[in-house]
Design an enzyme around this catalytic site. Structure first.
Site, mmCIF file in Angstrom:
data_model
loop_
_atom_site.group_PDB
_atom_site.id
_atom_site.type_symbol
_atom_site.label_atom_id
_atom_site.label_comp_id
_atom_site.label_asym_id
_atom_site.label_seq_id
_atom_site.Cartn_x
_atom_site.Cartn_y
_atom_site.Cartn_z
ATOM 1 N N LYS A 124 4.441 -7.418 2.250
ATOM 2 C CA LYS A 124 4.571 -6.336 1.275
ATOM 3 C C LYS A 124 5.507 -6.805 0.163
ATOM 4 O O LYS A 124 6.630 -7.244 0.412
ATOM 5 C CB LYS A 124 5.143 -5.108 1.977
ATOM 6 C CG LYS A 124 4.774 -3.792 1.345
ATOM 7 C CD LYS A 124 5.216 -2.661 2.277
ATOM 8 C CE LYS A 124 4.825 -1.308 1.755
ATOM 9 N NZ LYS A 124 5.413 -0.239 2.566
HETATM 10 O O1 G3P Z 1 4.685 3.880 2.290
HETATM 11 C C1 G3P Z 1 5.652 4.315 1.380
HETATM 12 C C2 G3P Z 1 6.366 5.485 1.912
HETATM 13 O O2 G3P Z 1 7.103 5.128 3.042
HETATM 14 C C3 G3P Z 1 7.205 6.222 0.970
HETATM 15 O O3 G3P Z 1 7.176 7.528 1.415
HETATM 16 O O4 G3P Z 1 7.944 9.810 1.642
HETATM 17 O O5 G3P Z 1 9.589 7.970 1.113
HETATM 18 O O6 G3P Z 1 7.971 8.750 -0.604
HETATM 19 P P1 G3P Z 1 8.230 8.572 0.864
#
Ligand code: G3P
Length: 227
Positions: A97
């Site tokens: 990633k």
């Molecule tokens: O895959 C990306 C994710 O982990 C981000 O999620 O909820 O932190 O915006 P969030």
């Protein structure tokens, strides 16, 4: 809804966590196709230190059958290449990633030429998704929830990327990320995202409907009454 021509038989479900119990629970459900992690999710589980982080990625790979995204920390080309090659060598299921920055694009092209699979993360625009696909990213991760948090419909971005990729038959897969709830998954399916990476709660939410519960209770009650 788009009228894209889908080139795969099924939308993939990834789980977006570094929590082994949740990964096992999703795997046991029989519908899991992979895992995504990031430094924040690793920190949430208290996983730190090079050796421990690497062992954790191997542990995840040993639970699931599909791709496991492991994120580089470096932000310069040489550092990303060094880290990404070490991560890719850990297990065949590892996908490196890489953040959507200039050196990240150079690293994705380098990895692509070497046959190392990548997930370009922190995608917030169609232009970013386009250049990541040009560089040969295996996946791009548009962050839906964080766009929604900023009064921008994240789903519009999925539709825009789908259109662009289909126009030119890019084989980069749209991995919808920052999914916060069940309807995000359903909307991603409508727009033709190749993958949704989700919290376990959003996946389990797909099972729910009160009429199912009411209907089942009635079937069982009628069965009992008819004995
Ligand atoms: O895959 C990306 C994710 O982990 C981000 O999620 O909820 O932190 O915006 P969030």
């Amino acid at each position: 809804m788009n009228t894209f021509v889908q080139n795969q038989t099924s939308m993939k479900f990834f789980i977006d966590t570094a929590n082994l119990d949740q990964i096992k629970e999703a795997q046991d459900l029989g519908v899991l196709d992979g895992v995504t992690t990031n430094p924040s999710l690793m920190a949430k589980e208290g996983i730190h230190g090079d050796a421990r982080v690497k062992q954790h990625y191997i542990d995840i790979c040993n639970i699931v059958d599909g791709d496991v995204s492991a994120e580089v920390i470096s932000t310069d080309f040489a550092g990303m290449v060094r880290e990404g090659e070490a991560l890719a060598a850990l297990h065949p299921q590892i996908v490196v990633k890489v953040p959507m920055i200039k050196d990240g694009i150079k690293a994705i092209k380098y990895f692509s030429d070497k046959g190392i699979r990548t997930n370009c993360t922190l995608i917030f625009s169609a232009g970013q998704a386009l250049i990541a696909a040009k560089a040969g990213a295996t996946y791009v991760s548009p962050f839906l929830g964080r766009l929604d948090d900023n009064s921008t419909d994240g789903m519009d971005l999925i539709a825009q990327i789908r259109l662009i990729y289909d126009n030119y038959m890019f084989d980069t897969q749209i991995l919808a990320a920052s999914i916060r709830h069940t309807m995000h998954i359903v909307r991603c399916a409508e727009e033709g995202a190749d993958v949704a990476t989700c919290p376990l709660s959003a996946i389990l939410g797909l099972l729910n409907h009160p009429l199912t519960d009411i209907g089942l209770a009635k079937f069982l009650a009628d069965f009992e009454a008819n004995k």
